[in-house]
Scaffold this motif. Sequence first.
Motif, PDB file in Angstrom:
ATOM      1  N   ALA A  48       0.833  -1.200   0.000  1.00 16.99           N
ATOM      2  CA  ALA A  48       0.000   0.000   0.000  1.00 16.99           C
ATOM      3  C   ALA A  48       0.872   1.255   0.000  1.00 16.99           C
ATOM      4  N   ILE A  49       1.955   1.212   0.754  1.00 17.56           N
ATOM      5  CA  ILE A  49       2.868   2.358   0.803  1.00 17.56           C
ATOM      6  C   ILE A  49       3.547   2.571  -0.547  1.00 17.56           C
ATOM      7  N   ALA A  50       4.003   1.482  -1.166  1.00 13.68           N
ATOM      8  CA  ALA A  50       4.710   1.581  -2.448  1.00 13.68           C
ATOM      9  C   ALA A  50       3.833   2.196  -3.526  1.00 13.68           C
ATOM     10  N   TYR A  51       2.632   1.679  -3.663  1.00 10.65           N
ATOM     11  CA  TYR A  51       1.739   2.208  -4.689  1.00 10.65           C
ATOM     12  C   TYR A  51       1.145   3.549  -4.286  1.00 10.65           C
ATOM     13  N   GLY A  52       0.988   3.767  -2.980  1.00 11.01           N
ATOM     14  CA  GLY A  52       0.490   5.047  -2.504  1.00 11.01           C
ATOM     15  C   GLY A  52       1.466   6.180  -2.769  1.00 11.01           C
ATOM     16  N   LEU A  53       2.753   5.927  -2.534  1.00 14.12           N
ATOM     17  CA  LEU A  53       3.769   6.936  -2.805  1.00 14.12           C
ATOM     18  C   LEU A  53       3.816   7.284  -4.291  1.00 14.12           C
ATOM     19  N   ASP A  54       3.736   6.264  -5.126  1.00 12.34           N
ATOM     20  CA  ASP A  54       3.765   6.490  -6.567  1.00 12.34           C
ATOM     21  C   ASP A  54       2.556   7.319  -6.999  1.00 12.34           C
ATOM     22  N   ALA A  55       1.384   6.991  -6.456  1.00 11.50           N
ATOM     23  CA  ALA A  55       0.169   7.729  -6.793  1.00 11.50           C
ATOM     24  C   ALA A  55       0.244   9.174  -6.312  1.00 11.50           C
ATOM     25  N   ALA A  56       0.997   9.397  -5.208  1.00 12.51           N
ATOM     26  CA  ALA A  56       1.132  10.741  -4.656  1.00 12.51           C
ATOM     27  C   ALA A  56       2.201  11.567  -5.364  1.00 12.51           C
ATOM     28  N   VAL A  96       5.520  10.557  -5.728  1.00 12.73           N
ATOM     29  CA  VAL A  96       6.884  10.162  -5.356  1.00 12.73           C
ATOM     30  C   VAL A  96       7.234   8.946  -6.197  1.00 12.73           C
ATOM     31  N   LYS A  97       7.862   9.162  -7.320  1.00 13.79           N
ATOM     32  CA  LYS A  97       8.042   8.124  -8.312  1.00 13.79           C
ATOM     33  C   LYS A  97       8.958   7.005  -7.834  1.00 13.79           C
ATOM     34  N   SER A  98       8.583   5.805  -8.192  1.00 16.58           N
ATOM     35  CA  SER A  98       9.368   4.624  -7.859  1.00 16.58           C
ATOM     36  C   SER A  98      10.450   4.387  -8.904  1.00 16.58           C
ATOM     37  N   LYS A  99      11.325   3.426  -8.642  1.00 17.01           N
ATOM     38  CA  LYS A  99      12.389   3.101  -9.579  1.00 17.01           C
ATOM     39  C   LYS A  99      11.853   2.487 -10.867  1.00 17.01           C
ATOM     40  N   THR A 100      10.829   1.644 -10.741  1.00 16.36           N
ATOM     41  CA  THR A 100      10.309   0.892 -11.870  1.00 16.36           C
ATOM     42  C   THR A 100       8.927   1.397 -12.248  1.00 16.36           C
ATOM     43  N   ASP A 101       8.631   1.453 -13.551  1.00 16.77           N
ATOM     44  CA  ASP A 101       7.321   1.905 -13.996  1.00 16.77           C
ATOM     45  C   ASP A 101       6.224   0.941 -13.553  1.00 16.77           C
ATOM     46  N   LEU A 102       4.978   1.394 -13.628  1.00 11.42           N
ATOM     47  CA  LEU A 102       3.844   0.670 -13.064  1.00 11.42           C
ATOM     48  C   LEU A 102       3.700  -0.744 -13.629  1.00 11.42           C
ATOM     49  N   LEU A 103       3.778  -0.899 -14.942  1.00  8.13           N
ATOM     50  CA  LEU A 103       3.567  -2.214 -15.546  1.00  8.13           C
ATOM     51  C   LEU A 103       4.657  -3.198 -15.151  1.00  8.13           C
ATOM     52  N   ASN A 104       5.901  -2.784 -15.261  1.00 10.55           N
ATOM     53  CA  ASN A 104       7.006  -3.678 -14.898  1.00 10.55           C
ATOM     54  C   ASN A 104       6.987  -3.995 -13.409  1.00 10.55           C
ATOM     55  N   ARG A 105       6.707  -2.990 -12.600  1.00  8.67           N
ATOM     56  CA  ARG A 105       6.664  -3.209 -11.155  1.00  8.67           C
ATOM     57  C   ARG A 105       5.554  -4.189 -10.788  1.00  8.67           C
ATOM     58  N   SER A 106       4.403  -4.042 -11.419  1.00  9.05           N
ATOM     59  CA  SER A 106       3.282  -4.931 -11.123  1.00  9.05           C
ATOM     60  C   SER A 106       3.567  -6.354 -11.586  1.00  9.05           C
ATOM     61  N   ALA A 107       4.257  -6.494 -12.718  1.00 12.70           N
ATOM     62  CA  ALA A 107       4.634  -7.824 -13.192  1.00 12.70           C
ATOM     63  C   ALA A 107       5.610  -8.484 -12.229  1.00 12.70           C
ATOM     64  N   ILE A 108       6.558  -7.709 -11.724  1.00  9.77           N
ATOM     65  CA  ILE A 108       7.506  -8.219 -10.735  1.00  9.77           C
ATOM     66  C   ILE A 108       6.770  -8.656  -9.477  1.00  9.77           C
ATOM     67  N   LEU A 109       5.822  -7.834  -9.048  1.00 12.24           N
ATOM     68  CA  LEU A 109       5.044  -8.145  -7.849  1.00 12.24           C
ATOM     69  C   LEU A 109       4.286  -9.459  -8.006  1.00 12.24           C
ATOM     70  N   VAL A 110       3.633  -9.643  -9.150  1.00 12.35           N
ATOM     71  CA  VAL A 110       2.863 -10.864  -9.376  1.00 12.35           C
ATOM     72  C   VAL A 110       3.779 -12.085  -9.357  1.00 12.35           C
ATOM     73  N   LYS A 111       4.927 -12.004 -10.028  1.00  9.53           N
ATOM     74  CA  LYS A 111       5.861 -13.136 -10.043  1.00  9.53           C
ATOM     75  C   LYS A 111       6.385 -13.451  -8.648  1.00  9.53           C
ATOM     76  N   GLY A 112       6.750 -12.404  -7.918  1.00  4.51           N
ATOM     77  CA  GLY A 112       7.262 -12.608  -6.569  1.00  4.51           C
ATOM     78  C   GLY A 112       6.219 -13.201  -5.643  1.00  4.51           C
ATOM     79  N   GLU A 113       4.982 -12.718  -5.753  1.00  5.37           N
ATOM     80  CA  GLU A 113       3.896 -13.232  -4.920  1.00  5.37           C
ATOM     81  C   GLU A 113       3.611 -14.701  -5.236  1.00  5.37           C
ATOM     82  N   LEU A 114       3.572 -15.047  -6.505  1.00  2.00           N
ATOM     83  CA  LEU A 114       3.305 -16.434  -6.882  1.00  2.00           C
ATOM     84  C   LEU A 114       4.403 -17.364  -6.381  1.00  2.00           C
TER      85      LEU A 114
END
Length: 226
Positions: free
Chosen positions: A88-96, A98-116
Amino acid sequence: MKKWLLFFLCTSFLSFGHAQIRDSIIAPPYPSFTVRQLSLPLTLAVLGVAANGNGRESFKKEVAEERNEHMAKFHTSVDNYLQFAPLAIAYGLDAAGVKSKTDLLNRSAILVKGELLMMGSVSILKKYTHQLRPDGSTYNSFPSGHTAQAFAAATLLSEEYKDRLPWMPYAAYGLASGVGMLRMANNRHYISDVLLGAGIGILSMKVAYWTHQYKWGKHTTHFENP
């Protein structure tokens, strides 16, 4: 003597998470595999396996006895929600903004792979180790899924913001460590379950980063250094 030992273990557990801050000094634009990065998750996993004895005088049972002696009536459900707080903090900061290192699509793909990877590893181990929870409720104690989730999420938060916000690994892994401690305080997990869960969570998300191909967006960092 025992309560001081428990205090030492808990603070040491936190320090393992905080040690991740050192990677921010040498992090490349996108995380790449180095043997050094295996030290934290493997150390946690080995400690978890080593502490998972089932004898009455085993280390995990001694820690659980301390919990029962000093906080037998403690219960909270906050850990059910806190495990997802780093995401929630990671995506909340990006939405506010405060840009993250990785763009939304790549970051979300990484998240899905890591979670699985994390959920698959936890589920298989829970099934085949068949360990009874300290409260005697079910035989799926080892490892802690809540802790694995918290540390996987903390790893993503740390990787995305440690270069821009050097204190973020402290906050992320400190939050995840709190989830692990609450699982023990709630008498739902032994310390062995929590340690292995932390190792699995970190390693799963690290592997997701190491193996990602960044097929979307530009191969540059998502933010400019302040």
